[in-house]
Design an enzyme around this catalytic site. Structure first.
Site, PDB file in Angstrom:
ATOM      1  N   GLY A  50       0.633  -1.155  -0.015  1.00  0.00           N
ATOM      2  CA  GLY A  50       0.190  -0.090  -0.029  1.00  0.00           C
ATOM      3  C   GLY A  50       0.832   1.180  -0.007  1.00  0.00           C
ATOM      4  CD  GLN A  55       3.135   5.995   2.690  1.00  0.00           C
ATOM      5  OE1 GLN A  55       2.202   5.482   2.163  1.00  0.00           O
ATOM      6  NE2 GLN A  55       3.948   5.275   3.236  1.00  0.00           N
ATOM      7  CB  CYS A  96       5.246   2.574   7.377  1.00  0.00           C
ATOM      8  SG  CYS A  96       4.592   4.023   6.568  1.00  0.00           S
ATOM      9  CG  LEU A  97       6.431   1.102   1.307  1.00  0.00           C
ATOM     10  CD1 LEU A  97       5.855   1.018  -0.337  1.00  0.00           C
ATOM     11  CD2 LEU A  97       7.670  -0.134   1.257  1.00  0.00           C
ATOM     12  CG  HIS A 138      -0.690   1.353   7.037  1.00  0.00           C
ATOM     13  ND1 HIS A 138       0.455   0.916   8.058  1.00  0.00           N
ATOM     14  CD2 HIS A 138       0.096   2.309   6.471  1.00  0.00           C
ATOM     15  CE1 HIS A 138       1.580   1.406   7.703  1.00  0.00           C
ATOM     16  NE2 HIS A 138       1.337   2.305   6.789  1.00  0.00           N
ATOM     17  CD  GLU A 139      -1.387   2.590   2.606  1.00  0.00           C
ATOM     18  OE1 GLU A 139      -0.641   3.887   2.507  1.00  0.00           O
ATOM     19  OE2 GLU A 139      -0.315   1.459   3.142  1.00  0.00           O
ATOM     20  CG  HIS A 142       0.316   6.872   5.304  1.00  0.00           C
ATOM     21  ND1 HIS A 142       1.335   7.110   5.881  1.00  0.00           N
ATOM     22  CD2 HIS A 142       0.363   5.505   5.068  1.00  0.00           C
ATOM     23  CE1 HIS A 142       2.109   6.231   5.995  1.00  0.00           C
ATOM     24  NE2 HIS A 142       1.867   5.270   5.654  1.00  0.00           N
TER      25      HIS A 142
END
Ligand code: NI
Length: 172
Positions: A50, A55, A96-97, A138-139, A142
């Site tokens: 994701g 991000q 998380c990226l 999670h997204e 963000h």
């Protein structure tokens, strides 16, 4: 400065743009579609399951996901809204990226419904009580500037202390 989708990259904690509250996308234009395509590419290259607009530095309410990491399982959610959170919660490790090297067990409702628009501007709705439900939550975090480091347990905060400190030191 004009937005060039091919130049977008994944920002790392503690970049301030990860903390913005994203705004709804008013129209699903070609530019929005180009940004989504770029985000899917970045997500796959990472690799991850994701990626949300903040991000890549954009204050837009949109995220991409691919829970199975299979080519035919790419999803784009524009202006997503979560509802019907289940009473039952589950603890599961999340990365998380934007926060490389940090893994934390996060407690979330197991099931949730996501309502959004697709890339053609058509409404979509999905229900999940599996990995997708966790990814959506999670997204969507963000999109409100919330990161897993805000939600992790005291034990995980301690376990990840060095990794977090190294990320913070890298920008000084
Ligand atoms: Ni993330």
């Amino acid at each position: 400065m004009a937005l060039v989708p091919s130049k977008l990259t994944i920002l790392q904690y503690p970049h301030s743009k990860l903390r913005i509250r994203a705004r709804p996308i008013e129209e699903t234009t070609d530019l929005v579609r180009q940004v989504a395509a770029r985000m899917l590419k970045l997500m796959h290259e990472a690799p991850g399951v994701g990626l949300a607009c903040p991000q890549v530095g954009l204050p837009w309410r949109m995220f991409v996901a691919n829970p199975s990491q299979q080519p035919d399982d790419d999803w784009v959610f524009i202006n997503p809204v979560l509802s019907n959170h289940s009473q039952q919660t589950g603890d599961r490790d999340e990365g998380c990226l934007s926060i490389p090297g940090v893994i934390a067990e996060i407690r979330r409702p197991l099931g949730v419904t996501v309502s959004a628009l697709d890339l053609q501007g058509n409404p979509i709705e999905q229900v999940s009580d599996e990995l997708s439900a966790r990814i959506w939550q999670h997204e969507c975090d963000h999109l409100d500037g919330t990161l897993i480091i805000d939600r992790m347990t005291k034990a995980d905060r301690l376990a990840n202390k060095r990794a977090i400190r190294d990320l913070e030191a890298a920008v000084r």
